[in-house]
Design an enzyme around this catalytic site. Sequence first.
Site, PDB file in Angstrom:
ATOM      1  N   GLU A 110      -1.832 -12.132   2.574  1.00 14.39           N
ATOM      2  CA  GLU A 110      -0.629 -11.319   2.653  1.00 14.39           C
ATOM      3  C   GLU A 110       0.540 -12.164   3.162  1.00 14.39           C
ATOM      4  OE1 GLU A 110      -1.318  -7.797   4.970  1.00 14.39           O
ATOM      5  OE2 GLU A 110      -2.851  -7.020   3.603  1.00 14.39           O
ATOM      6  N   HIS A 158       0.588  -2.863   2.652  1.00 20.10           N
ATOM      7  CA  HIS A 158       0.138  -2.742   4.039  1.00 20.10           C
ATOM      8  C   HIS A 158       0.965  -1.689   4.796  1.00 20.10           C
ATOM      9  CE1 HIS A 158      -2.281  -5.169   7.189  1.00 20.10           C
ATOM     10  NE2 HIS A 158      -2.146  -3.921   7.585  1.00 20.10           N
TER      11      HIS A 158
END
Length: 529
Positions: A262, A280
């Site tokens: 990420e 997220h």
Amino acid sequence: MPKVLVSDKLSETAVQIFRDRGVEVDYLPDLGKDKEKLAEIIGQYDGLAIRSATKVTEKLLQAASNLKVIGRAGIGVDNVDIPAASKKGVIVMNTPFGNSVTTAEHAIALMFAVARQLPEASVSTHAGKWEKNRFMGVELFNKTLGLIGAGNIGSIVADRALGLKMKVVAYDPFLSEERAAQMGVTKVELDELLAKADFITLHVPLTDKTRNILSRENIAKLKKGVRIINAARGGLIDEEALADALETGHVAGAALDVFAVEPATESRLFNLPNVVVTPHLGASTSEAQENVAIQVAEQMSDYLLTGAVANALNMPSVTAEEAKVMGPWIKLAGHLGSFIGQMTDAPIKSINVLYDGSVAEMNVSALNASVIAGVMKAANPDVNMVSAPTIAKERGIQLATTRQEASGTYDGYIKVTVVTEDRERSIAGTVFSDGKPRFIQIRGINVDAEIGEFMLYTRNKDVPGVIGALGTTLGDMGVNIANFQLGRTSSGEDAIAILYLDEALPEPVLEALHKTGKFLQARALHFEV
């Protein structure tokens, strides 16, 4: 007046809490992105309140000459060098339960989205199409939800799913039958869950044991047509294997809020028609952000003004007076728990702690918390001394404590016994006058073992040749032994060895030991010393 810097975006309500409590506060929400400027001014502050943008590195901590506490509004502390903070004497706090409901609700939302193809249907309709026949979903009613992880967030998801009239099965090494019954779920092993579940949601931390828990092998075991939801941690699923299963239709759909890397800017999973993805967002609600911000402001203020410690990741919840005396015993309690946690794979029903002699007169609540945290860290490294008792309670693990007057050779000692479905495992330890913890009894066998960062435990029958096989195997594979302790019940009966090593034990060594045929058990252990 203590002074706190808020270097990331935090609720104005939280900032006002500092002021109302009598703490001077500078709110500079963009400073966390400028590490050079942050390093220039950090020396002025007693406390640092952050979210995820500020990176608290060893270099920054070296410049933090007055810093006493770091407060992370949220659970994740990947952006804080905790060992460096500990060496510096800086407490690191987080807020582990402030976003539980929000994250659980996001998992449920993702489940609805993937079941009814809502994002694709929305895009299609916005484009002026009316593809009513294209989007054929499935009901959640009467489907089986498989929970991988039944802790705080997982239990909330289970509650919501039961409200939707789903059947819920759960896999969690720490979930007892009693707690499962209270939750209204059926406790199962992982393979059974994979075979039964129509939907799977993951609610576990990322550890060596949970990494790729949905591996290519396990994905192949899934019921055809299953839908998978992950709003926990990236790395729990083999994303390449999942993409293959989605493309073949073995997995009907997936909804992911987290990814192995990420920010995720490219992935084989992107643009697949049966995949829902979000960036997220598990904790991204105004309520959750407000909750964790308020909690961190209250915790930091309490510590700076009164010395009270809550949700600390690197310090027990004890007073300053107690800490001087209890420090070595708290460390010992954690080591005892850690030993059993690393040795125990079966679900734990209860933890029994015996305090003998001088240690029985101490604040055993902190010692209990250290034991529980040690036991559970093997499966969940995010556990700390404050959150561990709550997590254990959620999983139905019973804690029993006994205090007794000095009864043997030692002025005081701690004995920890863990009960699982089929056995008991125990270990005892003490603190010598030099302040160093020692293991003094394992499986009822007396030893005197210094505790090191890297250790090896073996069990065997007391027959000739075992010590030679152990020494030769380790020597041939380049493993140096710093300390070596043996113990046995009686001649020819059960015997153990516990070795303190100079470095982590390579995995091939365990395989080589097993191949000798002389060891009933051999396990590498790691302790935070």
